[in-house]
Each structure stands twice: as structure tokens, then as C-alpha cells.
Design an enzyme around this catalytic site. Structure first.
Site, short mmCIF file in Angstrom:
data_model
loop_
_atom_site.label_atom_id
_atom_site.label_comp_id
_atom_site.label_asym_id
_atom_site.label_seq_id
_atom_site.Cartn_x
_atom_site.Cartn_y
_atom_site.Cartn_z
CB SER A 1 14.13 19.69 0.71
OG SER A 1 13.87 20.50 1.83
CE LYS B 1 9.24 17.43 -1.19
NZ LYS B 1 10.66 18.45 -0.97
CB SER C 1 10.96 18.71 3.06
OG SER C 1 11.23 19.18 1.47
#
Lengths: 478, 485
Positions: free
Chosen positions: B174, B75, B150
Site C-alpha cells: 500500500s 494518510k 491503499s
């Protein structure tokens, strides 16, 4: 005077750790801009603070030295505000629960009385960087070397009643932190900074007056002057029917005035909250006990011991205990076997004068304590007089050898041979009949003339006491 | 059957049936082929190949570890030395960290090959990946839908098998919510199990990294390398890391699963309820028994979260001021102008909203009413879980109230968006570990269920998830995708 002055001081002592409070970057002063700032000091994304244990230990040391309550669990908080030299947009500080709670410090006033000043708290925090406004053509340069340097903010109670007391407190504190080895006390480099909260009230009034915080007073002299100016200003305002506005004022040393920096209304809302990146700091009895064993003899203990053990007077004991290194030097001289009073006189007199002249610290003295001790022993054992000792001292200062070597080489050994001295005295008496007659006639002051002549003849090497005794005897008989 | 998982590629590499370089090139091609998903912000083709060659050399020298040569994606919240780290924000569009996150270092040291950095909601604030400066990510099961957020880029990339596995972070769901929306396995470990150093902070007391994978077994493999105490993170836990793969096949006999009846009420898509009922019976057949429990303060979770997380983020994001790195407004007239325009121009709407909320709740006069009260509520929420874990080993719940929603469907209504995290948020407030496991489909969209464990019970959660996956095939389903080139 109908007004009473009320002063409380906030001192920021830079802790003498090798590395910063939350990062491994070095804390040394004077490096090129931004060469001692790591990713953590720069507030880069994702980096985290880790508490430097040494800083905590130093804070605890201070707490123990001022008999303070030590929090078993203190909390680091974030003080949020924007400033270019504050890289994270917040300063990590302690807010609600500081590591050092209530304590006290005793100060000795000019008249010798001891006054106890309350210490409200002392907390750990990180320093910000520096904004440099010169040399950037209308722009501001940022140096983050200082960012993250550990500070101990020491807050006093509003217990001081004059600028003199404030300076006495500050000096006592200054001595203490250096004794503890937690701060180098260098005020020019900003290692020991002071803000003063000053207010006045009518004598007898219970309620405190509105206070102003004075900043930028970074010498003992400025503290005194700034407070005096501010007190006069406040009294002036009040006596002319005005009111004091709570504000932060900046001391201008050149003009010797204070001026408004920001009013209370302009003060930031710092939005303090516990820093979630740092766990509460836990201090257990074991750690406190361990720190206790590292405490040196404190200035007041040392001063009392110097008076009791060495028979020094309060003034000498005070001066010699004012810095740990000085006290150490003094005791090392005494340890050679020299009379303490003689040692004190020489350390405080000849030695300090020479050091001051060349702007040297005691531990930079070209004459080590053992060498000075040897010199003083030569006075005690009558090898040389005190006066000659000063000459020897001057040669020793220039690294020309030990006291004995210099005395030997330069033939400074005191003349203690009674026969030799008598011979000289006889000659002088014989050569100065007029003076002898006057002396006999009652002009006793002329005794000094004969001493001087004798000293001149022996190049100062005659043992003064012996000379005195023999001269008296001869003059009487003559 | 096609091989897809890390564990399977691991066997192939070990047997020397494939090289790391071949594997890496295979995924780089797939990433290019499916770039319309927009799951990547940065593709690291050259460095990945170099890493793969190095991994192959290590293997040839007999120096390969269990993860050596396996490709994955990070990420874009984890700092990677020398490679851009944007956190999904215009603010950091030009930011190349001179250091690596601890997680980055650990996976690097393990010999893994970094394929690229995945798209995400800006500063990890969002539940749909619609808040990214780099555009929305598409859900590979239905490209009209969001992948969740997210960690939307990681979820979409793993679900579409264009990477075998990815890292994610979870502050309020997330990892788990996008894992549920995309039909993959996503583990949020106990707070402090994985170092946060170098992981760009959103809300420091809630943020936690974790693996996003196809299977629980892969999650165990990755967690083995990611977890552990870090001297650079004071909040990381100084507790030994077990081998999470060692207990995957433990029996579920006697496992007590807590069910909160109120979680299965009106707000829940009934197909999700039904899928979880099916999963329950699978677990019961494996020896587990379900027990009803209560979490009386659960309704406080969302408001509590938005006070705590916003407060922390308002402070954490203060460092983005245009002074030292990142975006700086052009031609500032003075300091205030520099601050205001740099931040106004480079932060997106949701980030600004949360900074403002956080600044507000910390302001003097409001602090007690919001921040302090939220801390109290947080304790109550934690205590609920503590009480529950006296009677049960894990709690089974939906991960999300509904399946993936359409892009732009909720962007106008932040509160509705916030409610999509209703099942995941309390877990972060209590610092507990939880895992999303695929457990069915609603139409073509995946359904996820969540298992919540007590502190440091990651091994048990992975064991249960693995056993479930041994007796179900939802996790093996792959979306049908058209390539975009």
C-alpha cells in the site's frame, strides 16, 4: 448410591495488580462508571495492548505454588465474539499455550484425609466490562471500568467427587491466592469467581458422563447448593431414562435451582487465533528463580509448622493458617513470649469473635498483637485471671489503654496475698455454717459455692488456683 | 530548477529565505487548486498555520530541529488528536480520536506542519483507492487512472507536488504500489521499525508505516523522525535508529543485487522490464553486480496473504460495532439489529468481503486448512528470502506488473485487483523493508522498481535509491496538471 459425581472447577481469580493487564488504567473497584477505562480499554481504533508484567509475575507465582509446569513461551490469543461490554469484539486470552501448565493442589477433607486435585492449567486473560440492564428504560448501559482487568483462570481436573470436595478445593485455592498476594479473594465484588463442570456416571464406569457447566455460583455456599441441586437433577433425568444435554446452566440462588442458559449448539465459534499485537511471553529460568524468592510460606507449610513448632492441634493450626494476616497476628502474639496454645485460644476465641461482631478484618483490629500479648502475659504471670482478662480485653477493644494501664486504673490486679485471701475465706466459712455442715456431710458440690462467695468478695480478683488450694485446706480443717 | 523536495525546503528554511508560514500557505493554496484530485479527506488549514507560526517562533529562538516547519500530510489512518480520522470509511466519518498515533506525535514533536489527511482505500484495503467512502483519487499523471492504493491520496498528493511529502502505510504494498503508479519514492520499513500505536489496524502482523516522498533523501529525513521503539507497541523493534541520511552517499561498489528471473516473465508489462534493465545498468555502472536468485515459494504469497490479512482484519474490525464510537444505525430494534445494520450500512463492499473471508478461514473446522497452512506458507516465504540474502545484499524487482490502470477497470474482478500486488506482498509476509523508486515511464505513466532488503537494512536501501536518483531523473518529473478551480 450407585452414582458417582464428577466435578471440575474453573476459577477466575482477579489479579491484584495496580493497573490493567494491557493498559495503564487503574483496577480499583467501585469507581464511577467508565472513569477507569482508557482508550485501550475502550477498544479505540489503532490502540495496542501491552502486557502488564506484574500480571505475568503473579501467574508465575501461582504456578510455582501449585508445582505446575511453567511454559517458557506462552501465547496470547484472541477469542472473538460480539458483546456490548466486550469493546474490541474479542477477548485477549491464552488458548493453546497457557503460562501455567499442569500442577496440583492438596486439599484436606472433613475426615482429615488429604486428597490431591489436579490443576489442568491456569492462563492469563482480560476481563470484560459490565452490562447494566437496570435504570436505563429498556436500554442497556455499559460500564467498561472492569474491561481489561487481569484474570487468572484456574482450571482443575475433574477430580472432585462431591460438593464437599469442591468446596474444600475452592477454599484451599481461595486461601492460597490470598496468601500469594495475587488476589484479594473478594467474592462479593467478583474478584474470585467460580464455574463448575458437573456430571454423574455409574460407579465403576470409566467414561465420564455428559457435563453441564454451572455459572453464577459466587459463594462457597452457592457452590455447594448448586452442585447438589445439579447432581440430583442429572440423576433424576438419567434414572427416568433421559439423557443429559451438554449445556451451560445458570444457578438461581433465590430458587435454588439451575436452568439452561445456552446449549452446546448455541455455543459461539470463538475463532481463536494468536494475537498479532502481542509477542509470545518468554519466561526464563532466571525470572522463575526470582519469582521463587518472593513466594511466602504456603498455607500447608504454615499449618504443619504450627503443629510441629507450637504444638497446636490440627484444627487450631488450620484455622490460624487459613489467612496470612491471621497467621501473622497469631505469631506476633506468640513472639511477645506468650504460650502458643493460650495465644491460639485467645486469637481464635475472643479476638475473632469481636472482629466478626463488628465485621472487621484482622488487620483492622483495634488491639494490635503486641497489646494482646501483654494482656495474655498478665494471665500467665498471675496478675489477673482469665476471666478478668476478658474484662480488660473489652476495655482494650474500646481503646481505653494498654492491658497494664486498664488493670492499674480499674484495680483489677489479682489478689495473691495469701493472708488476705485466707482472711476472706475465714469470714465466709464463719458466715455460712449450714453450707459448711452440708459440705462436710458429703455435698462436695458446695465447694463451688464457697469459691463463688470468695470471688464475689474479691470482685473476681482472687487468684483462682490459690483460692482453690487455700479453700480446700481451710474447709478440711474447719 | 524549481525547488520541491523536503531537503531543499529544509535548506531554504535554514537560510531563512522562506518562513514555515509562507511555505504552509503555499501548499494550502496548491491543495485547494488541485482538489479535483480528491487526494485529501481533511484539510487542516487553521491548525497547519498555527503550527507553522509556532515553528517559525522556534526557529527565531534557535530551537528548530532538522524537520521544524516543514509541511507534510498524513494518510488518514494515523490518529490525530482533535482532528477527524476516518480511515477512508463511513464507519469513522465522525471519529475524532482523543489521542495521537506515535508517528503523529513524533512528527509533531519534530516540528512538522500537518497540512491535511489524505484519502485512502477504506481501512487500507485496496490497490486503487476506489474503495474509499470519500471517492476515488485521480492519478495526477492521467486523471482517468487510479493512483494505486491503499495510500493513493498520499501518492497523488506527493506526485502532484501539492504536498512535499506524506506518510503512508503498507500491508501488502500500500505504500510501494501507489508510489510506483504515481512516480514517487515510497519506503516500507522492516516490520516493527515504526510504531503501529494509533495507526488504525488492518492486518496487525503485516501493517507498517513509512514515508512517501519525492526522493530517497527525503524518505531518509522522514524515517529518521518516524522510526524507533515504542513501549506502547509490543511488536516495535527495540533497536537503535541510525541517521539514515548519513549513509546516503556510501559507495555501491561490490553491492550484490539479486534478480529473480521468473519475475520478468509473461505477466509483466514489457516496458517495465525494459525500464528495470536500464536501471540495472545504472546500478552496475555504480559498482553493483547482478546475481540471479530464486524465491521458490513466491507463488504462495498472494493466497497466503489473503488468508492471513483477512483473518486478522476480521478480528481487528470487530470493534466497529456501533456501540461506543463511529457509525451507529438509526433506531435499532435490538442488539443484533444494531450490530448488523451499523456494520452493513457503514462498511464498504471490499471490507465486508475481507471480513467474511477472514471469519471463514478462522472458523472451527477450517482453521487448520487455511490459517495454519497459511502460517506455514508464510514461514516458507520468509525462509526463501533468508536463503537469498546469504548470497545477495538486496533484491531488485518490479513493484507492479503493470502501470496505473483506468478507474473502474478492475473493480468488478477482485482477484485481478489482488494480483496487482504480486511483487509487493511477499515482502510484508516476511517483514522485510522494501522501497519503490521511479525508474521510467510507459507513455505518460510512471514505472516503479522495488528494492527489497534484509531485516533492518533501510539505510542501505535508501543509500542505493539515493545513488540511483543521483544518476537518473525519473523522480524529478512532475505531472502536467490543470488546476481545478
Amino acid at each position: 448410591m450407585k452414582w458417582e459425581v464428577v466435578i471440575g472447577l474453573e476459577v477466575h481469580a482477579q489479579l491484584a495488580t495496580q493497573s490493567k493487564i494491557f493498559s495503564g488504567a487503574a483496577t480499583a473497584y467501585g469507581a464511577l462508571p467508565n472513569t477507569q477505562a482508557c482508550a485501550i480499554d475502550l477498544g479505540m481504533p489503532g490502540v495496542l495492548p501491552v502486557l502488564n508484567e506484574e500480571a505475568l509475575h503473579m501467574a508465575l507465582k501461582f504456578g510455582l505454588a501449585v508445582n505446575a509446569h511453567l511454559s517458557h513461551e506462552s501465547v496470547f490469543a484472541r477469542k472473538n465474539y460480539f458483546y456490548p461490554d466486550l469493546p474490541k469484539g474479542y477477548q485477549i486470552s491464552q488458548y493453546e499455550i497457557p503460562v501455567v501448565g499442569r500442577g496440583h493442589l492438596d486439599i484436606t477433607l472433613d475426615d482429615g484425609t488429604v486428597k490431591r486435585i489436579g490443576i489442568t492449567r491456569a492462563h492469563l486473560e482480560e476481563d470484560a466490562g459490565k452490562s447494566l440492564h437496570e435504570d436505563f428504560q429498556g436500554m442497556t448501559g455499559i460500564d467498561l471500568n472492569r474491561a481489561g482487568t487481569p484474570l487468572l483462570e484456574i482450571v482443575s481436573e475433574p477430580d472432585m467427587r462431591s460438593s464437599n470436595e469442591a468446596v474444600a478445593y475452592l477454599k484451599t485455592l481461595h486461601t492460597l491466592v490470598r496468601y500469594l498476594g495475587i488476589c484479594d479473594g473478594n467474592m462479593q465484588e467478583g474478584s474470585f469467581r467460580c464455574d463448575a463442570n458437573v456430571s454423574v456416571r455409574l460407579k465403576g464406569a470409566e467414561k465420564l458422563g455428559t457435563r453441564c457447566e454451572l455459572k453464577n455460583i459466587n459463594s462457597f455456599r452457592f457452590v455447594e447448593r448448586a452442585i447438589n441441586y445439579e447432581v440430583e437433577r442429572q440423576i433424576d433425568v438419567l434414572e427416568n431414562g433421559g439423557t443429559i444435554a451438554q449445556e451451560t446452566r445458570l444457578y438461581d440462588a433465590d430458587a435454588n435451582t439451575t436452568r439452561t442458559m445456552r446449549s452446546k449448539e448455541e455455543a459461539n465459534d470463538y475463532r481463536y487465533f494468536p494475537d498479532p499485537d502481542l509477542l509470545p511471553v518468554c519466561v526464563n529460568e532466571e525470572l522463575i528463580a526470582r519469582i521463587k524468592t518472593t513466594l511466602p510460606e504456603l498455607p500447608q507449610e504454615k499449618r504443619d509448622r504450627f503443629m510441629q513448632h507450637y504444638g497446636l492441634n490440627a484444627y487450631d493450626a488450620n484455622v490460624l493458617s487459613s489467612a496470612r494476616e491471621l497467621a501473622q497476628y497469631f505469631e506476633a502474639v506468640v513472639d511477645v513470649g506468650v504460650d502458643p496454645k493460650l495465644s491460639a485460644n485467645w486469637v481464635m476465641g475472643e479476638l475473632l469473635a469481636a472482629l466478626n461482631k463488628e465485621n472487621l478484618a484482622i488487620d483492622e483490629s483495634p488491639i494490635p498483637p503486641a497489646a494482646l500479648g501483654q494482656l495474655l502475659q498478665r494471665i500467665t504471670d498471675n496478675t489477673i485471671s482469665g476471666k478478668i482478662a476478658k474484662t480488660v480485653f473489652a476495655h482494650m477493644w474500646l481503646n481505653e489503654g494498654s492491658a497494664d494501664e486498664i488493670i492499674e486504673k480499674q484495680g483489677l490486679k489479682q489478689v495473691t496475698d495469701t493472708g488476705a485471701i485466707e482472711k476472706i475465706i475465714d469470714e465466709i466459712i464463719a458466715n455460712n455454717p449450714q453450707q459448711l455442715a452440708d459440705y462436710k456431710g458429703g455435698k462436695e458440690k458446695l465447694f463451688a459455692f464457697f469459691v463463688g462467695q470468695a470471688m464475689k468478695a474479691t470482685q473476681g480478683k482472687a487468684n483462682p488456683q490459690q483460692l482453690n488450694d487455700l479453700l480446700k485446706e481451710k474447709l478440711q480443717k474447719a | 530548477m524549481m525547488i520541491h523536495t523536503l531537503a531543499e525546503y529544509q535548506k531554504q528554511l535554514l537560510a531563512k529565505k522562506i518562513s514555515s508560514l509562507e511555505l504552509t500557505q503555499f501548499f494550502l493554496d496548491k491543495m485547494a487548486q488541485h482538489n479535483a484530485l480528491n487526494s485529501f479527506i481533511t484539510v487542516c488549514a487553521e491548525t497547519a498555520k498555527a503550527q507553522a507560526i509556532h515553528a517559525d517562533e522556534l526557529r527565531a529562538q534557535g530551537k528548530a530541529g532538522p524537520l521544524t516547519g516543514l509541511p507534510f500530510a498524513h494518510k488518514d489512518i494515523f490518529c490525530t488528536r482533535g482532528i477527524k480520522t476516518t480511515c477512508g470509511s463511513k464507519m469513522l466519518d465522525n471519529f475524532i480520536a482523543p489521542y495521537s498515533a506515535t508517528v503523529t506525535e513524533k512528527l509533531d514533536d519534530a516540528g512538522m506542519v500537518l497540512l491535511g489527511k489524505t484519502n485512502m482505500d477504506e481501512f487500507a484495503m485496496g490497490s486503487s483507492n476506489e474503495n474509499s467512502f470519500y471517492g476515488v483519487v485521480h492519478n495526477p499523471w492521467d486523471t482517468r487512472c487510479v493512483p494505486g492504493g491503499s495510500s493513493g491520496g498520499s501518492a497523488a498528493a506527493v506526485a502532484s507536488r501539492i504536498v512535499p511529502a506524506a506518510s503512508g502505510t503498507d500491508t501488502g504494498g500500500s505504500i510501494r504500489q501507489p508510489a510506483a503508479f504515481c512516480g514517487i519514492t515510497g519506503l516500507k520499513p522492516t516490520y516493527g521499525r515504526i510504531s503501529r500505536y494509533g495507526m488504525i489496524a488492518f492486518a496487525s502482523s503485516l501493517d507498517q508505516a513509512g514515508p512517501m516522498t519525492q526522493t530517497a533523501e527525503d524518505a531518509a529525513l522522514l524515517l529518521n523522525a518516524m522510526a524507533g521503539f515504542d513501549v506502547r507497541d509490543s511488536t516495535s523493534l527495540n533497536v537503535p535508529v541510525p541517521d539514515y541520511t548519513a549513509t546516503l552517499n556510501d559507495s555501491l561498489q561490490g553491492l550484490r543485487i539479486g534478480i529473480v528471473p521468473s519475475f520478468f516473465g509473461d505477466g509483466l508489462n514489457s516496458e517495465i522490464g525494459a525500464a528495470i534493465d536500464n536501471a540495472k545498468s545504472v546500478l552496475e555502472k555504480l559498482g553493483a553486480q547482478c546475481v540471479e536468485i530464486e524465491l521458490p515459494h513466491h507463488e504462495l504469497a498472494i493466497p497466503t496473504y489473503y488468508v492471513v490479512a483477512s483473518a486478522e482484519c476480521s478480528s481487528n474490525l470487530a470493534r466497529y460495532d456501533g456501540v461506543r464510537y463511529g457509525y451507529r444505525a438509526a433506531q435499532p430494534v435490538d442488539l443484533m439489529d444494531l450490530y448488523k445494520r451499523s456494520r452493513s450500512e457503514a462498511f464498504g463492499q471490499e471490507v465486508k468481503r475481507r471480513i467474511m473471508m477472514g471469519t471463514y478461514v478462522l472458523s472451527s473446522g477450517y482453521y487448520d486448512a487455511y490459517y495454519l497452512k497459511a502460517q506455514k506458507a508464510r514461514r516458507l516465504i520468509s525462509e526463501d528470502f533468508k536463503a537469498a540474502f546469504k548470497n545477495v545484499d538486496v533484491i531488485l524487482s518490479p513493484t507492479t506488473p503493470d502501470v496505473a490502470f483506468k478507474i473502474a477497470e478492475k473493480t468488478h474482478d477482485p482477484v485481478k485487483m489482488y494480483l496487482s500486488d504480486i511483487y509487493t506482498i511477499a515482502v510484508n509476509l516476511a517483514g522485510l523493508p522494501a522501497i519503490n523508486i521511479p525508474c521510467g515511464f510507459s507513455g505518460q505513466l510512471p514505472i516503479g522498481m522495488q528494492l527489497i532488503g534484509n531485516h533492518l537494512t533501510e539505510a542501505r536501501l535508501l543509500n542505493i535509491a539515493h545513488q540511483f536518483q543521483q544518476h537518473s531523473d525519473h523522480h524529478q518529473k512532475v505531472p502536467m496538471m490543470e488546476s481545478s478551480s
